[in-house]
Design a protein around this motif. Structure first.
Motif, PDB file in Angstrom:
ATOM      1  N   VAL A 149       1.191  -0.990  -0.164  1.00 45.77           N
ATOM      2  CA  VAL A 149      -0.414   0.059   0.334  1.00 45.77           C
ATOM      3  C   VAL A 149       1.228   0.757  -0.351  1.00 45.77           C
ATOM      4  N   ILE A 150       0.659   1.828  -0.669  1.00 43.46           N
ATOM      5  CA  ILE A 150       1.835   3.048  -1.618  1.00 43.46           C
ATOM      6  C   ILE A 150       1.174   4.867  -0.841  1.00 43.46           C
ATOM      7  N   ASN A 151       1.657   5.623  -0.500  1.00 40.82           N
ATOM      8  CA  ASN A 151       1.596   6.795  -1.048  1.00 40.82           C
ATOM      9  C   ASN A 151       2.151   7.573  -1.439  1.00 40.82           C
ATOM     10  N   ALA A 152       2.615   7.645  -2.646  1.00 36.22           N
ATOM     11  CA  ALA A 152       3.782   8.022  -2.832  1.00 36.22           C
ATOM     12  C   ALA A 152       3.909   9.427  -2.391  1.00 36.22           C
ATOM     13  N   ALA A 153       2.929  10.341  -1.970  1.00 30.21           N
ATOM     14  CA  ALA A 153       2.883  11.833  -2.155  1.00 30.21           C
ATOM     15  C   ALA A 153       3.151  12.521  -3.455  1.00 30.21           C
ATOM     16  N   ALA A 154       3.999  13.653  -3.868  1.00 32.57           N
ATOM     17  CA  ALA A 154       3.930  14.448  -4.930  1.00 32.57           C
ATOM     18  C   ALA A 154       4.436  13.437  -5.429  1.00 32.57           C
TER      19      ALA A 154
ATOM     20  N   ALA B 162       9.449  -4.737  -9.609  1.00 34.39           N
ATOM     21  CA  ALA B 162       9.061  -5.408  -8.322  1.00 34.39           C
ATOM     22  C   ALA B 162       8.275  -7.219  -8.435  1.00 34.39           C
ATOM     23  N   GLY B 163       7.374  -7.138  -8.874  1.00 34.86           N
ATOM     24  CA  GLY B 163       5.693  -7.379  -9.086  1.00 34.86           C
ATOM     25  C   GLY B 163       5.241  -8.381  -8.317  1.00 34.86           C
ATOM     26  N   VAL B 164       5.124  -6.573  -7.213  1.00 31.84           N
ATOM     27  CA  VAL B 164       4.448  -7.191  -6.132  1.00 31.84           C
ATOM     28  C   VAL B 164       2.929  -6.417  -6.584  1.00 31.84           C
ATOM     29  N   LYS B 165       2.501  -6.953  -5.693  1.00 34.60           N
ATOM     30  CA  LYS B 165       0.709  -5.908  -6.137  1.00 34.60           C
ATOM     31  C   LYS B 165       0.660  -4.890  -4.988  1.00 34.60           C
ATOM     32  N   ALA B 166       0.320  -3.533  -5.886  1.00 27.96           N
ATOM     33  CA  ALA B 166       0.438  -2.127  -5.205  1.00 27.96           C
ATOM     34  C   ALA B 166      -1.505  -1.191  -5.304  1.00 27.96           C
ATOM     35  N   VAL B 167      -1.490  -1.477  -4.119  1.00 24.97           N
ATOM     36  CA  VAL B 167      -3.039  -0.581  -3.663  1.00 24.97           C
ATOM     37  C   VAL B 167      -1.765   1.438  -4.060  1.00 24.97           C
ATOM     38  N   GLU B 168      -2.308   1.903  -4.966  1.00 23.28           N
ATOM     39  CA  GLU B 168      -2.035   3.558  -4.675  1.00 23.28           C
ATOM     40  C   GLU B 168      -2.917   4.201  -3.239  1.00 23.28           C
ATOM     41  N   ILE B 169      -2.304   5.199  -2.491  1.00 23.23           N
ATOM     42  CA  ILE B 169      -3.773   6.076  -1.607  1.00 23.23           C
ATOM     43  C   ILE B 169      -2.565   7.220  -1.707  1.00 23.23           C
ATOM     44  N   HIS B 170      -4.218   7.942  -1.032  1.00 17.32           N
ATOM     45  CA  HIS B 170      -3.693   9.241  -0.833  1.00 17.32           C
ATOM     46  C   HIS B 170      -4.632   9.515   0.382  1.00 17.32           C
TER      47      HIS B 170
ATOM     48  N   GLU C 219      -3.872  14.785 -10.907  1.00 13.10           N
ATOM     49  CA  GLU C 219      -4.499  13.923 -11.541  1.00 13.10           C
ATOM     50  C   GLU C 219      -4.168  13.269 -12.383  1.00 13.10           C
ATOM     51  N   ASN C 220      -2.425  13.122 -12.171  1.00 12.52           N
ATOM     52  CA  ASN C 220      -1.725  12.775 -13.215  1.00 12.52           C
ATOM     53  C   ASN C 220      -1.172  11.800 -12.754  1.00 12.52           C
ATOM     54  N   SER C 221      -0.959  10.085 -12.638  1.00 11.61           N
ATOM     55  CA  SER C 221      -0.052   8.957 -11.168  1.00 11.61           C
ATOM     56  C   SER C 221       0.859   8.347 -12.135  1.00 11.61           C
ATOM     57  N   MET C 222       2.008   8.766 -11.548  1.00 14.65           N
ATOM     58  CA  MET C 222       2.574   7.999 -12.937  1.00 14.65           C
ATOM     59  C   MET C 222       2.752   6.727 -12.279  1.00 14.65           C
ATOM     60  N   ILE C 223       2.511   6.656 -11.103  1.00 16.61           N
ATOM     61  CA  ILE C 223       3.083   4.716 -10.576  1.00 16.61           C
ATOM     62  C   ILE C 223       0.820   4.261 -10.401  1.00 16.61           C
ATOM     63  N   ALA C 224      -0.496   4.805 -11.471  1.00 11.28           N
ATOM     64  CA  ALA C 224      -1.166   4.255 -11.585  1.00 11.28           C
ATOM     65  C   ALA C 224      -1.462   2.835 -11.999  1.00 11.28           C
TER      66      ALA C 224
ATOM     67  N   HIS D  31       3.265  12.123  -8.597  1.00 10.84           N
ATOM     68  CA  HIS D  31       3.274  12.582 -10.137  1.00 10.84           C
ATOM     69  C   HIS D  31       4.338  12.918 -11.165  1.00 10.84           C
ATOM     70  N   THR D  32       5.118  12.540 -10.386  1.00 13.31           N
ATOM     71  CA  THR D  32       6.821  12.476 -10.987  1.00 13.31           C
ATOM     72  C   THR D  32       7.620  11.452 -11.003  1.00 13.31           C
ATOM     73  N   SER D  33       7.233  10.726 -10.784  1.00 18.66           N
ATOM     74  CA  SER D  33       8.050   9.125 -10.141  1.00 18.66           C
ATOM     75  C   SER D  33       8.625   8.323 -11.670  1.00 18.66           C
ATOM     76  N   ILE D  34       8.274   8.386 -12.660  1.00 22.20           N
ATOM     77  CA  ILE D  34       8.918   6.937 -13.029  1.00 22.20           C
ATOM     78  C   ILE D  34       9.400   5.671 -12.265  1.00 22.20           C
ATOM     79  N   ALA D  35      10.738   6.186 -11.616  1.00 20.00           N
ATOM     80  CA  ALA D  35      11.724   5.162 -10.871  1.00 20.00           C
ATOM     81  C   ALA D  35      10.689   4.513 -10.414  1.00 20.00           C
ATOM     82  N   LEU D  36      10.189   5.098  -9.239  1.00 17.36           N
ATOM     83  CA  LEU D  36       8.660   4.379  -8.354  1.00 17.36           C
ATOM     84  C   LEU D  36       7.279   3.390  -9.713  1.00 17.36           C
ATOM     85  N   LYS D  37       7.464   4.020 -10.319  1.00 12.01           N
ATOM     86  CA  LYS D  37       6.492   2.675 -10.935  1.00 12.01           C
ATOM     87  C   LYS D  37       7.383   1.930 -11.647  1.00 12.01           C
TER      88      LYS D  37
END
Length: 122
Positions: A47-52, A67-75, A87-92, A55-61
């Motif tokens: 469960v990841i709250n990547a904060a700002a 990693a092949g892990v299932k992730a849920v984006e939260i805010h 509104e634009n999420s790089m990790i979505a 919207h910017t991190s291709i590295a996190l995506k």
């Protein structure tokens, strides 16, 4: 509500749901990427709250995907009710879903989403 209080609520919910959780927080993108990469094989979900960085991190995506892990984006806030760039999420596209706008409860809802997703995968 403090982050520590949120973590305690999530851990209590996890115990009630008979699952385990760990928490990690960093303001440094590289540390977040490393943590996600190290989740491979150790965790079923993140469960990841990547904060700002949302919207910017291709590295996190790429870390989530790699990693092949299932992730849920939260805010905490409703990102769609804020500035248009939020509104634009790089990790979505690397996540199985997104929860936003429910304050500290977003973390609990993220955990519950993981539990429900795991049950539907069986």
């Amino acid at each position: 509500v403090t982050l520590d209080q949120i973590e305690q609520k999530v851990k209590a919910k996890a115990i009630a749901c008979e699952c385990e959780v760990d928490a990690f927080q960093s303001n440094h993108e590289g540390e977040l990427v490393t943590q996600v990469q190290q989740s491979a094989g150790s965790y079923d979900y993140v469960v990841i709250n990547a904060a700002a960085y949302t919207h910017t991190s291709i590295a996190l995506k790429d870390a989530i995907t790699g990693a092949g892990v299932k992730a849920v984006e939260i805010h905490l806030s409703n990102v769609h009710a804020r500035e248009s760039y939020r509104e634009n999420s790089m990790i979505a596209k690397a996540c199985i879903g997104c929860i936003n706008g429910f304050g500290a409860s977003s973390y609990i809802l993220g955990l519950e989403a993981c539990i429900l997703h795991q049950k539907s995968d069986r």
